[in-house]
Design a protein around this motif. Structure first.
Motif, PDB file in Angstrom:
ATOM      1  N   VAL A  57      15.476   3.919   4.944  1.00  0.00           N
ATOM      2  CA  VAL A  57      14.718   2.680   4.774  1.00  0.00           C
ATOM      3  C   VAL A  57      13.783   2.815   3.582  1.00  0.00           C
ATOM      4  CG1 VAL A  57      13.117   1.066   5.855  1.00  0.00           C
ATOM      5  CG2 VAL A  57      14.771   2.268   7.270  1.00  0.00           C
ATOM      6  N   GLN A  58      13.735   1.778   2.769  1.00  0.00           N
ATOM      7  CA  GLN A  58      12.722   1.702   1.718  1.00  0.00           C
ATOM      8  C   GLN A  58      11.623   0.781   2.234  1.00  0.00           C
ATOM      9  OE1 GLN A  58      12.639   3.221  -1.382  1.00  0.00           O
ATOM     10  NE2 GLN A  58      14.371   4.439  -0.652  1.00  0.00           N
ATOM     11  N   ARG A  59      10.455   1.325   2.432  1.00  0.00           N
ATOM     12  CA  ARG A  59       9.359   0.527   2.978  1.00  0.00           C
ATOM     13  C   ARG A  59       8.304   0.300   1.913  1.00  0.00           C
ATOM     14  NH1 ARG A  59       9.462   4.120   7.752  1.00  0.00           N
ATOM     15  NH2 ARG A  59      10.582   3.076   9.437  1.00  0.00           N
ATOM     16  N   ALA A  60       7.821  -0.948   1.819  1.00  0.00           N
ATOM     17  CA  ALA A  60       6.710  -1.246   0.930  1.00  0.00           C
ATOM     18  C   ALA A  60       5.409  -1.030   1.683  1.00  0.00           C
ATOM     19  CB  ALA A  60       6.790  -2.689   0.446  1.00  0.00           C
ATOM     20  N   PRO A  61       4.382  -0.502   1.048  1.00  0.00           N
ATOM     21  CA  PRO A  61       3.074  -0.404   1.710  1.00  0.00           C
ATOM     22  C   PRO A  61       2.561  -1.804   2.055  1.00  0.00           C
ATOM     23  CG  PRO A  61       2.874   0.061  -0.633  1.00  0.00           C
ATOM     24  CD  PRO A  61       4.342  -0.003  -0.333  1.00  0.00           C
ATOM     25  N   PHE A  62       1.755  -1.881   3.107  1.00  0.00           N
ATOM     26  CA  PHE A  62       1.299  -3.187   3.575  1.00  0.00           C
ATOM     27  C   PHE A  62       0.579  -3.964   2.484  1.00  0.00           C
ATOM     28  CE2 PHE A  62      -2.134  -5.793   5.333  1.00  0.00           C
ATOM     29  CZ  PHE A  62      -1.379  -6.718   6.044  1.00  0.00           C
ATOM     30  N   ALA A  63      -0.182  -3.273   1.633  1.00  0.00           N
ATOM     31  CA  ALA A  63      -0.937  -3.977   0.592  1.00  0.00           C
ATOM     32  C   ALA A  63      -0.026  -4.830  -0.281  1.00  0.00           C
ATOM     33  CB  ALA A  63      -1.714  -2.978  -0.263  1.00  0.00           C
ATOM     34  N   VAL A  64       1.206  -4.387  -0.503  1.00  0.00           N
ATOM     35  CA  VAL A  64       2.158  -5.170  -1.292  1.00  0.00           C
ATOM     36  C   VAL A  64       2.499  -6.471  -0.580  1.00  0.00           C
ATOM     37  CG1 VAL A  64       4.503  -5.193  -2.234  1.00  0.00           C
ATOM     38  CG2 VAL A  64       3.080  -3.157  -2.466  1.00  0.00           C
TER      39      VAL A  64
ATOM     40  N   PRO B 296      -6.100   7.566   4.888  1.00  0.00           N
ATOM     41  CA  PRO B 296      -4.958   7.042   4.126  1.00  0.00           C
ATOM     42  C   PRO B 296      -4.342   5.840   4.825  1.00  0.00           C
ATOM     43  CG  PRO B 296      -4.822   9.423   4.358  1.00  0.00           C
ATOM     44  CD  PRO B 296      -5.934   8.983   5.241  1.00  0.00           C
ATOM     45  N   ALA B 297      -3.860   4.885   4.029  1.00  0.00           N
ATOM     46  CA  ALA B 297      -3.247   3.684   4.588  1.00  0.00           C
ATOM     47  C   ALA B 297      -2.018   4.044   5.420  1.00  0.00           C
ATOM     48  CB  ALA B 297      -2.857   2.736   3.463  1.00  0.00           C
ATOM     49  N   ILE B 298      -1.836   3.315   6.517  1.00  0.00           N
ATOM     50  CA  ILE B 298      -0.650   3.510   7.349  1.00  0.00           C
ATOM     51  C   ILE B 298       0.142   2.201   7.392  1.00  0.00           C
ATOM     52  CG2 ILE B 298      -1.690   5.329   8.729  1.00  0.00           C
ATOM     53  CD1 ILE B 298      -2.246   3.332  10.927  1.00  0.00           C
ATOM     54  N   GLY B 299       1.377   2.270   7.808  1.00  0.00           N
ATOM     55  CA  GLY B 299       2.249   1.105   7.821  1.00  0.00           C
ATOM     56  C   GLY B 299       2.055   0.236   9.045  1.00  0.00           C
TER      57      GLY B 299
ATOM     58  N   ALA C 260      -6.960  -0.332   8.304  1.00  0.00           N
ATOM     59  CA  ALA C 260      -6.082   0.825   8.478  1.00  0.00           C
ATOM     60  C   ALA C 260      -4.836   0.710   7.609  1.00  0.00           C
ATOM     61  CB  ALA C 260      -5.691   0.972   9.948  1.00  0.00           C
ATOM     62  N   MET C 261      -4.293  -0.485   7.479  1.00  0.00           N
ATOM     63  CA  MET C 261      -3.066  -0.664   6.701  1.00  0.00           C
ATOM     64  C   MET C 261      -3.324  -0.762   5.205  1.00  0.00           C
ATOM     65  SD  MET C 261      -0.648  -3.135   9.039  1.00  0.00           S
ATOM     66  CE  MET C 261      -1.783  -4.509   9.105  1.00  0.00           C
ATOM     67  N   MET C 262      -4.488  -1.257   4.816  1.00  0.00           N
ATOM     68  CA  MET C 262      -4.798  -1.390   3.393  1.00  0.00           C
ATOM     69  C   MET C 262      -5.273  -0.063   2.797  1.00  0.00           C
ATOM     70  SD  MET C 262      -4.158  -4.506   2.337  1.00  0.00           S
ATOM     71  CE  MET C 262      -5.192  -5.001   0.960  1.00  0.00           C
TER      72      MET C 262
ATOM     73  N   LEU D  45      -7.693  -1.996  -0.343  1.00  0.00           N
ATOM     74  CA  LEU D  45      -8.874  -2.866  -0.336  1.00  0.00           C
ATOM     75  C   LEU D  45      -9.380  -3.107  -1.752  1.00  0.00           C
ATOM     76  CD1 LEU D  45     -10.876  -1.476   2.724  1.00  0.00           C
ATOM     77  CD2 LEU D  45      -9.510  -3.571   2.619  1.00  0.00           C
ATOM     78  N   THR D  46      -9.387  -2.069  -2.561  1.00  0.00           N
ATOM     79  CA  THR D  46      -9.829  -2.218  -3.947  1.00  0.00           C
ATOM     80  C   THR D  46      -8.884  -3.134  -4.710  1.00  0.00           C
ATOM     81  OG1 THR D  46     -10.764   0.015  -3.877  1.00  0.00           O
ATOM     82  CG2 THR D  46     -10.439  -0.971  -6.047  1.00  0.00           C
ATOM     83  N   ALA D  47      -7.584  -2.945  -4.502  1.00  0.00           N
ATOM     84  CA  ALA D  47      -6.608  -3.809  -5.177  1.00  0.00           C
ATOM     85  C   ALA D  47      -6.750  -5.259  -4.737  1.00  0.00           C
ATOM     86  CB  ALA D  47      -5.193  -3.302  -4.903  1.00  0.00           C
ATOM     87  N   ALA D  48      -7.055  -5.478  -3.460  1.00  0.00           N
ATOM     88  CA  ALA D  48      -7.254  -6.844  -2.972  1.00  0.00           C
ATOM     89  C   ALA D  48      -8.418  -7.509  -3.694  1.00  0.00           C
ATOM     90  CB  ALA D  48      -7.500  -6.828  -1.459  1.00  0.00           C
TER      91      ALA D  48
END
Length: 962
Positions: A11-18, A62-65, A765-767, A772-775
């Motif tokens: 599986v290719q998973r994108a981080p939640f922030a995406v 660290p961010a989690i999925g 937790a997911m970001m 959060l900084t990117a948001a």
């Protein structure tokens, strides 16, 4: 920021922030090019003062999925031990009908909606709230109810404040000793700052009213002990109070009122309480919709929101907020209350519970509850125990000398949570969800057999009059009918599931499904707020981690999540400042400086905290006038308590002088309160607690993804510096809720609206720190992109360094209005035809629109909004050029309904397509959100008519015939 590969080979998973951040890397490159920039870091450098920038990244796990956070939250929920909640004290076991849980609580068309300030696109939730008001009004017997308050404790406190305004003589409020203990605590907290003496009367309330010159008396019926007073007793209290020109406040239970007489029948002026047991989960204390109903003559003083019936441009009946809309921004420190949110989502659940069950169903549930309580009382009495009160609805208090702890422990071991009143008494509260097995377990804990002759009654107060006679309460009892009713109402509304809601200062962004799902988990949804702390370990871990994370991102020493709205966070912060000064022997410090551009709730909160508001002028660019600040500081140096500022400013810019402002106030002995409404522009880049602020409230329903729910729930945690930690909120029923030296409870529950904290927990937790900084960076980018695209069409009123705005921008329509008479209202209503909720109107400057696009909207939606605004500008130009009459054009006639554009006759100087499809007709696959045409349910609503002809409960069907 791009997708990253998972370690999972399949599986290719994108981080939640995406997923959370709308623009892709390609989109961001396009937006940056439009700004003449090469990176978001360059934009931050251009717009944000270096003096406030953080010198280190956020220290977060660290961010989690998404799947990982759901596993973590399931584990935490499983660490709570709800049992069968039979503790009572204002929180009761109930059953949320699945059709309501799935299609309201878990439906984004309901939970992502905004406060219905634009009534044409809010008719569904306004009807649901009118149903709520009708339920409360009918059951209490009082003619006017508001559209919900925050919880029962604060509702009683609001009623006391209403009474003080209405009956200004005296400074004493008498509280029935059988009032819920958390309510007494909240009233004491509020009263201490408002020069009100609280007398808790242990004996006869009539005698207490003869002894004290009170402006109000609060009667809890049924009482915290379960006692149900006789009609004659209550009537005597009311008669004595009215003889003394005091008001009577009844704290009551809606379900009990389906089988017992109404508060109005024995003389109450105001009735308050919680609608929680109308299908709203326990949620460890909240969110729950409080209520208030008042007698005739008090409707213009009632706090909170009031839904009324008016008419639209075609003469069709329509709903709108009446009287109190944005009152805090108009009346400021003279506002009736500082509350700016309600509990709309939970009020909708409660109203739909009443619609689904109808009057007969509600009565049946109440009779079942009462019968269960009587059966337990009879069994225990037959087993040799004394039942303290002969008359009760659902709560039985039992005398068990020296045995209370043993009995409660035995019941807990059997899966039932009871209330240990003291060493000698046990409280048993029967809820809708309590079955025969639970009643058997209760009796087993006492060592007696269940099944004795029922004991106890309703004090001769059985209800005989009809209620909920409107057809809406007798029409939707099958699941099919209920499902279709809910769908019909949600179709009338515009929420984030349809398109962008670009509201300045309100931060309407993605409320991800993975964040929302856990609130319904067993262990989170069904836990009573007063279970032993060892049975709430999952919540304790979640709350501790969340408070620590919020402290880290804001730079404060400690955060309390108890305040259950931003307004309550403001009050908590100001009370902490007040207590801090008093602890230092500086009781005279009571002046709160507030910039003229501040949120209206700031001034209202300061007044509630017992402070005197002094306004500081703003300069032409919207920033605080430091010269006027110096003048006010010098004038009030000895009595200066605090300054309240919003950062970035209410005008949407990063003020250069914030550090200097903080230093000036500190030098004079004051404290700095930074309103956290605009925190979405700071996370990961700057911390208020590090650049000079002493205290802030945060809006979890803005920056941290708890959805607005149509106007609530909200959570307003308060963060403070180390010196203010001893003055955070605490709670009389739970030592772990706050410091012993705290200011008292701000909300009824120890941890406020704990049930929705998993949403913000999951978001952080997911970001993670980078997310959060990117948001934040993307929120700044989106706002500056919109400002740049629209600058040639509408003046951008304020800008900071290098011409940049922060996370929102203000578009100035005043020159256009002066030239064409096209108002900000006309533009707002025309945006509906394009498929958008309007930006914030006329705040902080009349005649302007404040736009906040947030980080969650993708480039296509940002461009669609800009295209709509540019098209509207062209229509204004056509009016200006005389191509359309000033009184008959697409703007003044907006919004256009489907009925209007398909009518047999059309007399306007523009086409039907121009009116109803200003963005064009779209066929084929939907390419972007919003291209599936949204039609408002009604045409423009006549607000003046609604206020002059106030109708605030369901009108008879005949009223809709025309």
């Amino acid at each position: 920021m791009g997708d990253t590969a998972s370690s999972d080979p399949f599986v290719q998973r994108a981080p939640f922030a995406v997923r959370h951040i709308g623009p892709s890397e390609v989109d961001r490159a396009h937006m940056l090019k439009a700004l003449g920039l090469s990176s978001t870091a360059e934009l931050v450098d251009q717009s944000m003062p270096s003096t406030i920038r953080s010198d280190r990244p956020l220290n977060l796990p660290p961010a989690i999925g998404e799947q990982d956070v759901l596993i973590r939250l399931r584990e935490l929920a499983a660490q709570n031990r709800p049992g069968r909640a039979m503790i009572g004290l204002g929180y009761h076991g109930t059953i949320t009908p699945p059709v309501i849980r799935r299609n309201v609580l878990e439906d984004p068309s309901w939970y992502t909606a905004y406060t219905p300030y634009q009534p044409e696109i809010s008719q569904g939730r306004l009807e649901a709230l009118l149903n709520f008001q009708t339920v409360v009004s009918d059951l209490t017997g009082l003619p006017v109810s508001n559209a919900s308050l925050l919880d029962e404790g604060t509702a009683v406190a609001e009623a006391v404040a209403l009474a003080r305004r209405s009956q200004p003589k005296g400074r004493v409020v008498v509280l029935d000793a059988d009032t819920l203990p958390q309510t007494i605590g909240v009233v004491r907290t509020r009263a201490a700052a408002m020069d009100i003496d609280v007398v808790v009367a242990e004996g006869d309330l009539v005698e207490a009213l003869q002894t004290h010159d009170a402006f109000a008396v609060v009667v809890q019926t049924p009482g915290a002990s379960g006692r149900l007073a006789h009609h004659d007793e209550l009537s005597a209290i009311a008669a004595k109070a009215h003889e003394n020109d005091a008001m009577v406040i009844a704290a009551t239970d809606l379900l009990s009122l389906t089988i017992t007489e109404s508060p109005a029948s024995w003389g109450a002026d105001v009735a308050v309480g919680s609608s929680q047991r109308f299908g709203v989960p326990l949620f460890h204390g909240g969110p729950h919709a409080g209520f208030m109903a008042v007698r005739e003559g008090l409707q213009r003083s009632i706090p909170g929101r009031l839904v009324g019936v008016s008419v639209d441009a075609d003469g069709t009946s329509a709903y709108r907020l009446a009287l109190q809309t944005r009152e805090q921004h108009i009346r400021r420190e003279k506002a009736t209350s500082n509350i700016c949110t309600a509990q709309v989502l939970l009020a909708v659940v409660a109203s739909m519970y009443a619609v689904y069950h109808g009057p007969a169903g509600l009565r049946r549930i109440a009779e079942q509850v009462h019968a269960g309580a009587r059966s337990v009382a009879g069994s225990l009495k037959a087993g040799g125990f004394d039942v303290v009160h002969d008359n009760f609805f659902d709560t039985v208090r039992v005398s068990a000398p020296g045995q209370a702890a043993r009995i409660v422990a035995a019941a807990r071991e059997a899966g039932v949570q009871l209330h240990q009143v003291d060493a000698d008494h046990v409280g048993i509260s029967v809820g809708e969800d309590a079955g025969p097995g639970d009643l058997v377990s209760v009796c087993d804990a006492f060592g007696v057999a269940w099944g004795g002759h029922p004991y106890g009654g309703l004090a001769g107060r059985s209800r005989a009059d009809d209620y909920l006679t409107h057809p809406v309460f007798s029409t939707h009892h099958s699941e099919t009918a209920m499902l279709r009713y809910l769908r019909a109402l949600s179709d009338r509304d515009f929420a984030l599931d349809r398109g962008m809601i670009p509201l300045g200062s309100c931060t309407m962004k993605l409320n991800a499904t993975a964040e929302m799902e856990p609130i319904s988990y067993p262990g989170f949804a069904d836990l009573h707020p007063f279970v032993p702390i060892e049975d709430a370990q999952g919540y304790q871990k979640l709350i501790t981690e969340l408070e620590d994370w919020l402290a880290e991102v804001t730079g404060y020493a400690k955060v309390s999540i108890q305040p259950n709205a931003g307004s309550q966070g403001e009050l908590a912060g100001l009370l902490a400042i007040r207590a801090y000064h008093r602890s230092r022997g500086e009781e005279q410090r009571n002046v709160c400086l507030i910039p003229s551009s501040a949120h209206g709730t700031n001034a209202a909160s300061a007044a509630m905290a017992g402070m005197k508001v002094v306004v500081v002028k703003a300069l032409a660019d919207g920033s605080v006038d430091l010269d006027d600040l110096d003048t006010k500081i010098n004038k009030h140096r000895d009595d200066l308590a605090a300054i309240m500022v919003t950062y970035p400013s209410t005008h949407g810019v990063f003020e250069e002088s914030i550090s200097e402002l903080c230093a000036k106030v500190h030098e004079a002995g004051g404290q700095v309160y930074v309103d956290g409404a605009n925190l979405n522009a700071l996370l990961g880049l700057a911390r208020p607690g590090a650049f000079g602020a002493d205290v802030s409230h945060l809006n979890l329903h803005k920056t941290f993804c708890i959805p607005h729910g149509g106007g609530g729930p909200g959570v307003g945690p308060v963060g403070v510096g180390e010196h203010l930690v001893p003055f955070l909120p605490n709670h009389p029923l739970l030592a772990e809720a706050g410091p012993e030296s705290g200011v008292g409870p701000i909300s009824a529950a120890p941890f406020g609206s704990a049930g929705i904290l998993p949403i913000s927990y999951a978001y952080i937790a997911m970001m993670g720190a980078d997310g959060l900084t990117a948001a934040t960076e993307n929120a700044l980018l989106a706002a500056n992109y919109v400002a740049t695209r629209l600058a040639d069409h509408y003046p951008v009123l304020y800008a900071g360094r290098n011409g940049r705005v922060a996370h929102e921008c203000i578009l100035d329509l005043r020159p256009l209005t002066k030239a064409t008479k096209i108002s900000v209202d006309d533009v707002a209503k025309r945006l509906i035809d394009h498929g958008f909720h309007a930006p914030t109107m006329s705040f902080p400057v009349a005649g302007t629109l404040m736009v906040e696009p947030t980080e969650s909207e993708n480039l296509a939606e940002l461009d669609r909004f800009c295209d709509a605004m540019i098209a509207i500008r062209a229509e204004i130009a056509a009016v200006e050029a005389g191509e359309w009459p000033a009184d008959d054009n697409p703007l003044v006639n907006a919004p256009h309904t489907l009925a209007q554009v398909t009518a047999d006759e059309w007399h306007h100087p523009y086409s039907r397509s121009q009116g109803g499809f200003p963005s064009g007709r779209h066929t084929g696959p939907i390419a972007a959100a919003g291209q599936d045409k949204y039609w408002p349910a009604v045409a423009r609503i006549d607000g003046v008519y609604g206020d002059r002809n106030l109708v605030c409960s369901c009108p008879p069907p005949e009223a809709y015939e025309d």
